[in-house]
Design an enzyme around this catalytic site. Sequence first.
Site: not given
Length: 834
Positions: A268-270
């Site tokens: 995932s992106d942050w």
Amino acid sequence: MLWLSSSIALVAGLAGLANAQNDGDLSPPSYPSPWMRGGNGWQDAYAKAQQFVSGLTLLEKINLTTGVGWEGEACVGNTGSIPRLNFAGLCLQDSPLGIRFADLNSAFPSGMNVAATWTTRLFKSRGNAMGMEHRGKGIDVQLGPVAGPIGRVPAGGRNWEGFSPDPVLTGIAMSETIKGIQDAGVIACAKHYIMNEQEHDRDTYSANLDDKTMHELYLWPFADSVRAGVGSIMCSYNQINNSHGSQNSWTLNYLLKNELDFQGFVVSDWWAQHSGVASALAGLDMTMAGDQGLASGNTFWGSNLTAAVLNGTIPQWRLDDMVTRIMSAYFKVGRDTARVPTNFNSWSSETFGYIHPQANEGYQQINFHVNVQADHARLCREIAGASTVLLKNVNNALPLKKPASIAVIGEDAHDNPGGPNSCGDRGCNSGTLAMGWGSGTANFPYLIAPNTALKAQALQDGTKYANVSDNYNFAAVTAAVQGTDAAIVFANANSGEAYITVDGNAGDRNNLTLWGNGDALIAHVASIHPNTIVVLHTVGAVIVEKFKTHPNITALLWAGLPGQESGNAITDILYGKRNPSAKSVFTWGKQREDWGVDVIYTPVADPPQMNFKEGNFIDYRHFDANNIEPSYEFGFGLSYTTFAYSDLKIVKQNPGPYEPTKGMTKPAPTFGTIDFNASNAEFPPGFHAVNKYIYPYLSDAVPTGQEQNLPAGSRDGTPQPKLPAGGSGGGNRQLYDVVYVVSATVTNTGGVKGVEIPQLYLSLGAPTDPKIVLRGFDDLPLDPGESQTFEVELTRRDISNWDTKSQNWVVSQYPKTVYVGGSSRSLPLSGALV
């Protein structure tokens, strides 16, 4: 037969996607999440990963899938470790142009710049140099390169992190960059998957698009990334057809892991994760930063994922597949032999500090100040020069030949008074612009401003030199340029990531004009000096028609975001030490409306609905289809010499018929055994838990007896049908069969040595297709009078369209024509594919 009911739902959903470009369009469900099979060159890594994962406990497996939380360890992203095996957690670190938050590293030219070289050697060399620097700092995963945003809208804040609005140029740049990074023993992470095309409302907006546009434009460079063997792919913040990228089963399960046969892991992106069980079943393999929000201390996975496995909500095969994908990427690039301990710290530049800074725990040496720059300054300078596009050069104003006097004008030519790293993540616009702002940045080891290098050249030549850094002090500017042989004016336009606002620009640009009074500054100098040379450092297109047509502006150059060697590189170009060879990687419109699409700054729906009604027609495809004359077209760039094209040849190949992939997968494998005794998954007696650190240990009783409303087929590990367009890395392997070989002769007809970038475009023929699409290019160094052969191998994919009904690539019956030349609107050679 759960897969059957799921497949029926998927077919119905895909039928709806054929025309999906509207508010409320939905992604169809696709389950179960495909398990990796170890194909496409992953066999050895898969075997090692199987053995490794088979020996792990449940808690150890969970630890590898879940980040420890923001500022939990040294890197921007850190997974949990396996102390029993002395296996440190994985270190994931920005950025796509260098190492973020480190010292003694290089600050490379942007992705957009290296694309402007159109040189695959430099694509790969830059990737390899960045990979070696990440390796030397103890980083396992470099968070780059970038194909999303591809650059749909010119004002998009992060376009410069990627390469180009053209999918073929971006795809080749992605592929070569990935190979370079992973040859250095570091896992590349292709991002942001997918449709992450603006910064405004990036966490909530839904990009609504149809299946054909997805395949022919936005998915194309990710297919090239998978074919190149990329180890990880980062999903985006936004929604795609009203399902978030981190739990969108159509984009993750169906497109990426099934059709493209991606064997690595999805991260995932942050804080882009929005659920626990749903994201795991939809294809997410690793969550970053691990906590639900910045330093929140809670998590969707960690202990919750442990509980979901123990109560049977998440089947063992899905967890094992997550961990096996992670470890396969680790072994594929050779991290087991290339790994060194992490020797820097993202959160402090001091030598000593806290290893767990969020909790102020573990005081020790955290920075070892390892110099990883090697000789990469030379490469930075080469790329910066090779990416500088000469847009205008009247009466051979350039190159300069020891002029008696020059004036260098503009803040953008000069140093930031506070130093090049004075603004965190480059979140300001002071002094010369050499990179945008946000997480896609790196600290400069130094930054050579144009004023510094040009002054040194003037001293060497005996040239009288004057300079002014104040863009608003026209009196000083007038005095400086008076009587000089040339006035060189520098100006810029900046952008970046949404978490920083600079001069009122929240990531995306508010306009397509120059910043800091740049347009007025240039106009003033041009009004009083007959030999005004303009150099632009911009994150993309700006409106330059007035510069193009102004009689006193004799030369116009785009230097983009050139990195640490900025001043040396532009001096090389201005003085002819390097002959310009770069070509523009985007179209320069005459007015903002020319592009047809724009950032949506103020949404009218909740969540915001971004309808991609233009389909494939972005950038030059839109300009061509609507007969809009640009200031400068895609692929345009001048040289100090001239080139001619001749002798087009088209040779048909016979690779055999295209066969859709058929058959069934093997059943989902499991590795090792799960201890389902929940008491063995609790915190050990006397265990010290670091504050806000994410652990896999249970803190509450495992939920039981809850209603299960899971998607049909999402936990089914029985054999699944293969997709007709799938079966191999990047799709059906026969898509990459060569069907035509096209060649032409390119000749240097001028008086100096130069590099020409020949380009091949294809008309697919249908009235609904773009007029032309790029399909190949090369860089040819040529002495005066020398000729070389330009050759492109056209694949079956190159000449095909995506057919939504058959869910496959199809060669239409429309006549197809190839065009060869020096830009998208200078194509002197053409021929039919027969």
